[in-house]
Design a protein around this motif. Structure first.
Motif, short mmCIF file in Angstrom:
data_model
loop_
_atom_site.label_atom_id
_atom_site.label_comp_id
_atom_site.label_asym_id
_atom_site.label_seq_id
_atom_site.Cartn_x
_atom_site.Cartn_y
_atom_site.Cartn_z
N THR A 1 15.69 26.01 38.24
CA THR A 1 15.08 26.52 39.73
C THR A 1 15.11 24.68 40.73
O THR A 1 15.30 25.78 41.85
N LYS A 2 15.59 24.18 40.29
CA LYS A 2 16.13 22.84 41.58
C LYS A 2 17.63 23.07 42.08
O LYS A 2 17.78 23.03 43.23
N ALA A 3 18.22 23.80 41.45
CA ALA A 3 19.05 24.27 41.97
C ALA A 3 19.73 25.15 42.50
O ALA A 3 19.80 25.08 43.88
N THR A 4 18.31 26.36 42.31
CA THR A 4 17.76 27.41 43.65
C THR A 4 17.37 26.50 44.81
O THR A 4 16.97 26.65 45.96
N LEU A 5 16.89 25.08 44.31
CA LEU A 5 15.89 24.55 46.32
C LEU A 5 17.06 24.29 46.62
O LEU A 5 16.78 23.60 47.33
N VAL A 6 18.00 23.17 45.82
CA VAL A 6 18.84 23.50 46.45
C VAL A 6 19.73 23.75 47.90
O VAL A 6 20.08 23.00 48.74
N THR A 7 19.97 24.86 46.59
CA THR A 7 21.14 26.00 47.13
C THR A 7 20.51 26.42 48.72
O THR A 7 20.67 26.49 49.49
N LEU A 8 18.74 26.82 48.62
CA LEU A 8 17.83 26.97 49.88
C LEU A 8 18.21 25.93 50.56
O LEU A 8 18.11 26.21 51.92
N SER A 9 18.53 24.47 50.57
CA SER A 9 18.15 23.23 51.62
C SER A 9 20.10 23.70 52.04
O SER A 9 20.07 23.71 53.55
N VAL A 10 21.18 24.19 51.74
CA VAL A 10 22.07 24.10 52.26
C VAL A 10 22.22 25.68 53.01
O VAL A 10 23.14 25.19 53.77
N VAL A 11 21.08 26.19 52.61
CA VAL A 11 21.79 27.70 53.02
C VAL A 11 20.87 27.34 54.48
O VAL A 11 21.28 27.57 55.43
N SER A 12 19.89 26.45 54.75
CA SER A 12 18.90 25.50 55.86
C SER A 12 19.56 24.87 56.85
O SER A 12 19.70 25.68 58.06
N ILE A 13 20.59 24.09 56.62
CA ILE A 13 21.97 23.30 56.31
C ILE A 13 22.60 24.43 57.58
O ILE A 13 22.77 23.73 58.85
N ALA A 14 22.86 24.96 56.74
CA ALA A 14 24.41 26.52 57.16
C ALA A 14 24.32 26.94 58.63
O ALA A 14 25.26 27.07 59.05
N SER A 15 22.61 27.45 58.29
CA SER A 15 22.06 27.82 59.59
C SER A 15 21.89 27.46 60.50
O SER A 15 22.05 27.89 61.52
N ILE A 16 21.52 26.12 60.52
CA ILE A 16 21.30 25.63 61.86
C ILE A 16 23.08 25.21 62.51
O ILE A 16 22.87 25.08 63.18
N GLY A 17 24.51 24.80 61.58
CA GLY A 17 25.17 24.62 61.45
C GLY A 17 25.88 25.89 62.66
O GLY A 17 26.72 25.98 63.36
N VAL A 18 25.61 27.30 61.85
CA VAL A 18 25.95 28.36 62.28
C VAL A 18 24.84 28.86 64.03
O VAL A 18 25.95 28.71 65.72
N LEU A 19 24.09 28.33 64.78
CA LEU A 19 23.33 28.54 65.13
C LEU A 19 24.25 26.89 66.60
O LEU A 19 24.60 27.37 67.64
N TYR A 20 24.23 26.32 65.43
CA TYR A 20 24.65 24.83 67.03
C TYR A 20 26.26 25.42 67.03
O TYR A 20 25.94 25.11 68.64
N TYR A 21 26.84 25.93 66.89
CA TYR A 21 28.40 26.87 67.16
C TYR A 21 28.49 27.72 67.71
O TYR A 21 29.09 28.11 68.61
N ALA A 22 27.21 28.48 67.02
CA ALA A 22 27.69 30.27 67.82
C ALA A 22 26.47 30.50 69.52
O ALA A 22 26.77 31.06 69.63
N TYR A 23 25.90 29.07 69.22
CA TYR A 23 24.51 29.04 70.36
C TYR A 23 24.28 27.76 70.51
O TYR A 23 24.62 28.56 71.85
N TYR A 24 23.90 26.61 70.55
CA TYR A 24 23.63 26.08 71.10
C TYR A 24 25.18 25.30 71.89
O TYR A 24 24.73 25.09 73.11
N ARG A 25 25.95 25.58 71.05
CA ARG A 25 27.05 24.57 72.46
C ARG A 25 27.48 26.03 73.51
O ARG A 25 27.84 25.15 74.55
N PRO A 26 27.83 26.91 73.25
CA PRO A 26 27.99 28.15 74.29
C PRO A 26 26.89 27.93 75.61
O PRO A 26 27.67 27.66 76.51
N VAL A 27 25.33 27.84 74.62
CA VAL A 27 24.80 27.79 75.72
C VAL A 27 25.07 26.06 77.15
O VAL A 27 25.25 26.07 78.25
N LEU A 28 24.89 25.61 75.87
CA LEU A 28 24.89 24.41 76.51
C LEU A 28 26.00 24.21 77.61
O LEU A 28 26.37 23.87 78.84
N SER A 29 27.22 24.63 76.99
CA SER A 29 29.02 24.97 78.34
C SER A 29 28.47 25.80 79.00
O SER A 29 28.80 25.36 80.52
#
Length: 535
Positions: free
Chosen positions: A504-532
């Motif tokens: 269960t702890k490993a699953t919750l850690v994985t959810l945190s990783v997925v959440s952080i990775a999703s933020i990274g995807v949005l940053y590179y695929a959405y935020y940076r292009p919009v900013l430029s």
């Protein structure tokens, strides 16, 4: 080709249900899958019963119209229900060893009246949602397969009714999970193809930013200008936040979500299932939201916008990919329909029919009553769906609001409060339900525009909570109900397992990783292009 694929997929799901149904021996097997479901099946059923075809129509339409970030804001707020749901309600529900949630409320308050009242809300609320999904899928089938509405309706109902009758909850769990894989794959593959066919994320963002028909659609508040229908930018953000809260409550307590935790093999499977469901929603919705907006670069005049994904499958994508997309839509709709049909049928046979409760969980006679109830509900849905005019999204949102208001306070207080009585529970359910119904009727009959901060679910929740407290103040809680709750507070020794805890702890850690990775995807695929592009 599309006709053959759809019909074959229906047949496959029914055959799977038949195979699974052969192992159903008892009432407990039929209603709650023998309480043996692993994490994977809980995850698949949670997401599948949430998505339905509304995700591929209403949510896609919202993004296509110019509000993809609003959709993601709503999602992030609402998916907290998958984390909190099993922790603050689902695990206690599982400990109670009941077959339905109305039975849980009946035992908690030592009241047959509470159980029947909760059962009536299941039949009414889930039945309305089931009607909406059925009408939407039938309209889609009639359009895509070039058959009349009645024929499409009959084929659809025969498919999901036979699946549910044959196998009950085990079949629903297995087919839900298969359908979850199908529609998730469809969304990621199809929307990924759209984005890369248009040049990749950065090119798509740059082109959309300069798309005159959709000004500011890449901003958090979404579309502005004469075609915007979400009000001011502030109104739009408030809308997303409030709807997110409403759906977080729905995910936490609604019967089509919380009932999945009753089927888990242990409480850890419930918690892990909720965490994986939250992660899956992130992975699923990011490409769906931006891919739907990107469809404007092919054609910005698709009407109604809810047909954007279907239009893309037929007119834009390669034939094979389009077939995958359509299979995904029908899988999403069928999975939700089978879940909802089982819930209504179970409440009719178990919560309303008092004689059926006297049958032990090891008796097959209980499953016969449930099967007959499911058949009757399926026949009723066919008649009403054929006669009544479609109002798909309106009915779906209405049904969700009903449970947020009428079940939210009473389900949470049933576990976390010793003060609430049977009278308070009845008052809470009845007042929340009638408040939502009255506000919806007033809005339709008088063309009254209710401000979003006075959403019927929010107002109904507040009134339901106050009614529970007021009605409980004049009488002490039942001793049997209090003892039942006290027993729920004791963690079973079987749940104190070091191996399960580590998973269960490993699953919750994985959810945190997925959440952080999703933020990274949005940053590179959405935020940076919009900013430029926009500075």
């Amino acid at each position: 080709m599309f006709t053959a694929i759809v019909l074959i997929s229906f047949l496959v799901y029914v055959l799977i249900g038949y195979v699974v149904g052969r192992h159903v021996k008892t009432k407990s097997d039929y209603f709650v899958a023998g309480r043996k479901a692993p994490t994977l099946l809980i995850t698949g059923s949670l997401v599948a019963s949430y998505m339905s075809a509304v995700g591929f129509t209403g949510d896609v339409g919202l993004s296509y119209d110019g509000y993809p970030i609003l959709l993601l804001i709503l999602l992030v707020v609402s998916y907290t229900g998958y984390i909190l749901g099993p922790l603050i309600f689902g695990r206690y529900l599982r400990r109670s060893n009941v077959l339905t949630i109305p039975e849980f409320l009946g035992k908690r308050f030592d009241s047959r009246r509470v159980q029947v009242l909760a059962g009536v809300t299941v039949i009414a609320g889930v039945g309305i949602y089931l009607l909406a999904i059925t009408q939407g899928l039938a309209l889609l089938m009639s359009s895509l397969l070039d058959i009349n509405f009645a024929t499409a309706l009959l084929v659809l109902l025969v498919a999901y009714t036979s699946l549910t009758i044959i196998s009950g909850s085990p079949g629903v769990l297995v087919t839900d999970t298969i359908m979850f894989v199908v529609f998730t794959t469809a969304a990621i593959m199809c929307m990924g193809w759209v984005i890369w066919d248009l040049g990749g994320p950065q090119d798509v963002v740059a082109r959309i930013a300069n798309l005159g028909t959709h000004p500011d659609s890449l901003m958090p508040h979404g579309l502005t200008g004469s075609t915007a229908y979400m009000g001011t930018p502030g109104d739009a953000i408030v809308w997303a936040g409030i709807y997110g809260v409403v759906w977080a409550i729905i995910i936490t307590v609604s019967p089509w979500q919380s009932s999945r935790y009753m089927m888990a093999k242990n409480e850890h499977a419930s918690v892990r299932g909720g965490a994986w469901a939250a992660a899956a929603m992130l992975v699923f919705y990011i490409p769906l939201a931006f891919g739907s907006l990107a469809l404007n670069l092919y054609d910005s005049s698709i009407q109604p916008s809810e047909n954007a994904f279907i239009h893309a499958a037929q007119e834009i994508m390669p034939i094979g990919l389009g077939a995958v997309a359509l299979c995904g839509i029908f899988a999403a709709g069928l999975s939700t329909a089978s879940t909802f049909l089982s819930l209504v049928g179970f409440s009719v046979s178990h919560d309303i029919n008092v004689n059926n409760q006297k049958k032990p969980s090891t008796s097959d006679s209980g499953t016969k009553g449930a099967r007959l109830a499911i058949l009757g509900v399926g026949a009723s849905v066919f008649v009403v769906a054929y006669i009544a005019p479609p109002a798909i999204l309106e009915l779906a949102y209405f049904a969700g609001a009903l449970f947020a208001a009428s079940w939210g306070p009473v389900c949470l207080m049933a576990v976390h409060s010793s003060r609430i009585t049977a009278r308070g529970a009845s008052a809470s359910i009845a007042s929340g339900f009638t408040t939502v119904v009255a506000m919806e009727i007033a809005e339709v009959a008088t063309s009254l525009e209710i401000p979003i901060y006075l959403h019927p679910a929010i107002v109904g929740f507040a009134i339901s909570f106050c009614a529970a407290l007021a009605a409980s103040s004049s009488k002490d809680a039942s001793r049997r109900g209090t003892a039942f709750r006290k027993e729920l507070m004791n963690t079973p020794s079987s749940e104190v397992d070091t191996v399960e805890l580590k998973k269960t702890k490993a699953t919750l850690v994985t959810l945190s990783v997925v959440s952080i990775a999703s933020i990274g995807v949005l940053y590179y695929a959405y935020y940076r292009p919009v900013l430029s592009v926009l500075g």
